[in-house]
Design a protein around this motif. Structure first.
Motif, PDB file in Angstrom:
ATOM      1  N   MET A   1       0.826  -1.200   0.000  1.00  0.00           N
ATOM      2  CA  MET A   1       0.000   0.000   0.000  1.00  0.00           C
ATOM      3  C   MET A   1       0.859   1.249   0.000  1.00  0.00           C
ATOM      4  O   MET A   1       0.570   2.221  -0.671  1.00  0.00           O
ATOM      5  CB  MET A   1      -0.888   0.035   1.245  1.00  0.00           C
ATOM      6  CG  MET A   1      -2.011  -0.949   1.240  1.00  0.00           C
ATOM      7  SD  MET A   1      -3.031  -0.761   2.711  1.00  0.00           S
ATOM      8  CE  MET A   1      -4.327   0.288   2.114  1.00  0.00           C
ATOM      9  N   TRP A   2       1.942   1.176   0.797  1.00  0.00           N
ATOM     10  CA  TRP A   2       2.778   2.359   0.901  1.00  0.00           C
ATOM     11  C   TRP A   2       3.460   2.660  -0.430  1.00  0.00           C
ATOM     12  O   TRP A   2       3.527   3.812  -0.868  1.00  0.00           O
ATOM     13  CB  TRP A   2       3.819   2.187   2.024  1.00  0.00           C
ATOM     14  CG  TRP A   2       4.558   3.462   2.263  1.00  0.00           C
ATOM     15  CD1 TRP A   2       5.803   3.788   1.806  1.00  0.00           C
ATOM     16  CD2 TRP A   2       4.074   4.609   2.976  1.00  0.00           C
ATOM     17  NE1 TRP A   2       6.134   5.059   2.201  1.00  0.00           N
ATOM     18  CE2 TRP A   2       5.091   5.584   2.926  1.00  0.00           C
ATOM     19  CE3 TRP A   2       2.897   4.893   3.648  1.00  0.00           C
ATOM     20  CZ2 TRP A   2       4.959   6.832   3.533  1.00  0.00           C
ATOM     21  CZ3 TRP A   2       2.760   6.141   4.253  1.00  0.00           C
ATOM     22  CH2 TRP A   2       3.784   7.091   4.182  1.00  0.00           C
ATOM     23  N   SER A   3       3.972   1.616  -1.082  1.00  0.00           N
ATOM     24  CA  SER A   3       4.640   1.856  -2.369  1.00  0.00           C
ATOM     25  C   SER A   3       3.645   2.379  -3.380  1.00  0.00           C
ATOM     26  O   SER A   3       3.976   3.261  -4.178  1.00  0.00           O
ATOM     27  CB  SER A   3       5.244   0.578  -2.946  1.00  0.00           C
ATOM     28  OG  SER A   3       5.738  -0.184  -1.971  1.00  0.00           O
ATOM     29  N   LEU A   4       2.447   1.819  -3.363  1.00  0.00           N
ATOM     30  CA  LEU A   4       1.425   2.294  -4.309  1.00  0.00           C
ATOM     31  C   LEU A   4       1.173   3.788  -4.074  1.00  0.00           C
ATOM     32  O   LEU A   4       1.142   4.581  -5.019  1.00  0.00           O
ATOM     33  CB  LEU A   4       0.132   1.489  -4.133  1.00  0.00           C
ATOM     34  CG  LEU A   4      -1.032   1.929  -5.014  1.00  0.00           C
ATOM     35  CD1 LEU A   4      -0.710   1.731  -6.497  1.00  0.00           C
ATOM     36  CD2 LEU A   4      -2.307   1.164  -4.662  1.00  0.00           C
ATOM     37  N   PHE A   5       1.027   4.144  -2.824  1.00  0.00           N
ATOM     38  CA  PHE A   5       0.802   5.549  -2.486  1.00  0.00           C
ATOM     39  C   PHE A   5       1.952   6.416  -3.009  1.00  0.00           C
ATOM     40  O   PHE A   5       1.741   7.440  -3.671  1.00  0.00           O
ATOM     41  CB  PHE A   5       0.645   5.687  -0.966  1.00  0.00           C
ATOM     42  CG  PHE A   5       0.928   7.057  -0.446  1.00  0.00           C
ATOM     43  CD1 PHE A   5       0.128   8.142  -0.811  1.00  0.00           C
ATOM     44  CD2 PHE A   5       1.994   7.279   0.423  1.00  0.00           C
ATOM     45  CE1 PHE A   5       0.397   9.416  -0.339  1.00  0.00           C
ATOM     46  CE2 PHE A   5       2.268   8.553   0.894  1.00  0.00           C
ATOM     47  CZ  PHE A   5       1.478   9.619   0.513  1.00  0.00           C
ATOM     48  N   ARG A   6       3.188   5.964  -2.753  1.00  0.00           N
ATOM     49  CA  ARG A   6       4.342   6.762  -3.174  1.00  0.00           C
ATOM     50  C   ARG A   6       4.445   6.841  -4.702  1.00  0.00           C
ATOM     51  O   ARG A   6       4.848   7.854  -5.264  1.00  0.00           O
ATOM     52  CB  ARG A   6       5.636   6.173  -2.583  1.00  0.00           C
ATOM     53  CG  ARG A   6       5.798   6.379  -1.083  1.00  0.00           C
ATOM     54  CD  ARG A   6       6.024   7.836  -0.709  1.00  0.00           C
ATOM     55  NE  ARG A   6       6.929   8.531  -1.607  1.00  0.00           N
ATOM     56  CZ  ARG A   6       8.265   8.542  -1.506  1.00  0.00           C
ATOM     57  NH1 ARG A   6       8.844   7.913  -0.509  1.00  0.00           N
ATOM     58  NH2 ARG A   6       9.008   9.201  -2.372  1.00  0.00           N
ATOM     59  N   LEU A   7       4.070   5.744  -5.367  1.00  0.00           N
ATOM     60  CA  LEU A   7       4.123   5.734  -6.835  1.00  0.00           C
ATOM     61  C   LEU A   7       3.093   6.698  -7.422  1.00  0.00           C
ATOM     62  O   LEU A   7       3.397   7.500  -8.311  1.00  0.00           O
ATOM     63  CB  LEU A   7       3.847   4.315  -7.362  1.00  0.00           C
ATOM     64  CG  LEU A   7       4.984   3.302  -7.191  1.00  0.00           C
ATOM     65  CD1 LEU A   7       4.474   1.894  -7.445  1.00  0.00           C
ATOM     66  CD2 LEU A   7       6.137   3.619  -8.143  1.00  0.00           C
ATOM     67  N   VAL A   8       1.881   6.625  -6.897  1.00  0.00           N
ATOM     68  CA  VAL A   8       0.800   7.483  -7.404  1.00  0.00           C
ATOM     69  C   VAL A   8       1.169   8.944  -7.157  1.00  0.00           C
ATOM     70  O   VAL A   8       1.071   9.801  -8.049  1.00  0.00           O
ATOM     71  CB  VAL A   8      -0.541   7.121  -6.732  1.00  0.00           C
ATOM     72  CG1 VAL A   8      -1.617   8.126  -7.096  1.00  0.00           C
ATOM     73  CG2 VAL A   8      -0.972   5.711  -7.119  1.00  0.00           C
TER      74      VAL A   8
END
Ligand code: N01
Length: 533
Positions: A1-8
């Motif tokens: 979830m955290w990586s997704l957030f950072r990617l977005v």
């Protein structure tokens, strides 16, 4: 979830593919009674203020339902759901040497999903692939039989039932605590006693959390400064530098504070000195023996000679484990002396007798670190599979990348401090580092980025050398020794969280010297339009 957030947040087009129907990862799958995290909050939270400022927990060590609610709220607050494809399990990921893209397929009920992507991040968890032992007749059992990580989502009534549990790791201890008080009969098939220590659970009030929130940023920062990321750290003194009285007082203090303090907040030579470890075990045995009134059970649960060095198998946190296993309706079967011969339609037959059961719980653990990767057809340069690449043991660079597998990143996998860290904090560290590297590559138009083989070999050797000797003296899942036929090795980075962060930081600050990079030839740029994200 955290990586997704950072990617977005960083403007990448991305898709999170998830086998479950919702967020939560391990907490989505592990729905057995009593499932709860044994890292205390707020350490077990993401650091972003908008996620914690109005979030309150009912307990210091939250249960599965509260954890699922938390991750759901994270998904909502960060608006992540629209980037997610749930109910799809990734089947394959193949690197395209011409396109510099990964071709990914995932199976879902409605069919196969296909995508091409410049980068792939595997965030498969440390312990996600259930291990089911090869016990004769297991498929013949006519009652309910399931692995702890596959507990029915609608629940299963254990009250008044005859329940058998195979396994006494972290999952087994938690199920036993819940089921023992309500079952008609609970039979625990134990191979290795769990050297569990007190959790010291307590209820949390909103007011208490509200007034503590001004210190949350410091708490989150401190997770980068201690060996395991907890709010406490190893004592720099050696065990025998203190007198027996000083040791006793020190350990009593840790014991009464609870959590993992007696384990990773004790003397730092616990994993390095057999004498120190024996002293810790003697203290542990004395303390738990006071709560095990049945002498026969005491010999099984807290034997005079330690079954393995203290901490070399994952220590669990217990609330009332010793009291529950001492109940008259709870039997402990030592399968070392009375092995399971087979599962029948009506129960379990051991060498000495038969146990009739309505429910059989397999709390038998996971093919940790690599098991989830090896289920997927992952192919890197020259079609090399991850199975081939890791045949002789795991190799990685910095516990986030694999040589010969360009643009492939992973989190919580082998060679990171995974099992000895606070997971949300590690997600922030690894996810942040990966996304920062990807931003740099994007800025430089680099389309292929792969760890140098000599760097991966050196890092893997470094990880092996960091492992303390006593950790190697248990047949633990840390080493892969719980899975028959698995190549055993060091899977955890044992230099501590601060040193791990430093290694990541240095690599980035020096401009990623241990990676080779390439840019897609102009003639192949058209390939990129195939990306369907
Ligand atoms: O699995 P385990 P787990 N016959 O591998 C036994 C995390 N977790 O699911 O030790 C008889 O620890 C095996 O015996 P032995 C956490 O990191 C966290 O409990 O190999 N017994 C052992 O007792 C944890 O460490 C939380 O001799 C057999 C048990 O099964 C990790 O997940 C909660 C057997 C397996 O224990 C894994 O924990 C739950 C056989 N054939 C899990 N095969 C929290 O945060 C295996 N066993 C609280």
């Amino acid at each position: 979830m955290w990586s997704l957030f950072r990617l977005v947040e960083s403007g990448f087009r991305c898709k999170l593919i998830e086998a479950g129907s919702d967020f939560g990862g391990t907490w989505y799958w592990n729905r057995y009674p009593g499932a709860r995290v044994d890292t205390d909050v707020p350490s077990y939270e993401f650091e972003l203020e908008e996620l914690w400022k109005d979030w309150n927990w009912p307990e210091v060590f939250p249960g599965g339902e509260d954890l699922r609610a938390y991750f759901k709220s994270v998904g909502q607050k960060l608006d992540l759901r629209r980037h997610c494809l749930f109910d799809h399990a990734v089947r394959s990921a193949h690197w395209g040497e011409i396109s510099h893209l990964w071709n990914v397929t995932a199976d879902g009920a409605a069919g196969v999903y296909e995508a091409s992507s410049r980068h792939v991040i595997f965030a498969l968890g440390t312990s996600a692939q259930p291990y089911i032992p090869n016990i004769k007749g297991l498929d013949r059992f006519s009652g309910h039989c399931m692995h702890t990580a596959r507990w029915p989502r609608d629940g299963l009534e254990t009250r008044g039932k005859r329940v058998g549990i195979i396994g006494t790791g972290a999952s087994g201890v938690q199920v036993i605590q819940e089921v023992g008080p309500v079952a008609e009969k609970l039979t625990v098939f134990q191979r290795t006693p769990n050297l569990a220590i007190p959790m010291r659970q307590r209820a949390l009030q909103v007011q208490e959390q509200t007034s503590a929130k001004s210190s949350y940023p410091d708490i989150f920062n401190n997770r980068h400064g201690t060996f395991t990321g907890f709010s406490y750290d190893f004592n720099p003194r050696k065990t025998e530098e203190d007198t027996p009285e000083q040791r006793e007082a020190f350990w009593e203090g840790l014991w009464s504070l609870g959590g993992f303090r007696f384990f990773v907040g004790g003397y730092h030579d616990l994993f390095f000195s057999k004498e120190a470890n024996d002293l810790a075990y003697a203290f542990w045995r004395k303390k738990v023996s006071e709560r095990i009134r049945d002498p026969k059970k005491r010999d099984l649960l807290a034997p005079a000679i330690s079954p393995h060095p203290f901490g070399a198998k994952r220590v669990s946190l217990e609330q009332n484990y010793w009291e529950v296993v001492c109940q008259d309706n709870v039997d402990i079967v030592d399968v070392n002396n009375d092995p399971i011969v087979e599962v029948t339609a009506t129960g379990v037959r051991t060498a000495k007798r038969t146990y009739d059961l309505d429910i059989l719980v397999l709390a038998t653990g996971f093919d940790a670190y690599t098991g989830s990767y090896l289920q997927i057809d992952i192919r890197g340069e020259e079609g090399r599979t991850i199975q081939e690449h890791w045949r002789e043991g795991v190799r990685s660079y910095l516990g986030t990348t694999v040589n010969k597998f360009p643009n492939l990143w992973f989190m919580y996998g082998p060679h990171s401090p995974g099992a000895f860290s606070v997971m949300p904090a590690l997600a922030e560290v690894q996810g942040g580092w990966i996304v920062d590297a990807m931003k740099q590559l994007r800025a430089e138009n680099v389309t292929k980025f792969v760890a140098r083989t000599n760097a991966a070999e050196a890092y893997s050797q470094h990880v092996r050398e960091l492992a303390p000797p006593l950790l190697l003296q248990a047949k633990s899942w840390y080493l892969g020794a719980n899975i028959p036929g698995k190549v055993q090795g060091i899977h955890d980075y044992f230099g501590g969280v601060p040193a791990y962060i430093q290694e990541l930081k240095e690599e980035a600050e020096k401009g990623y010297p241990n990676f080779q990079r390439a840019r897609l030839a102009d003639s192949h740029k058209g390939e990129e339009v195939r990306a369907k994200l």
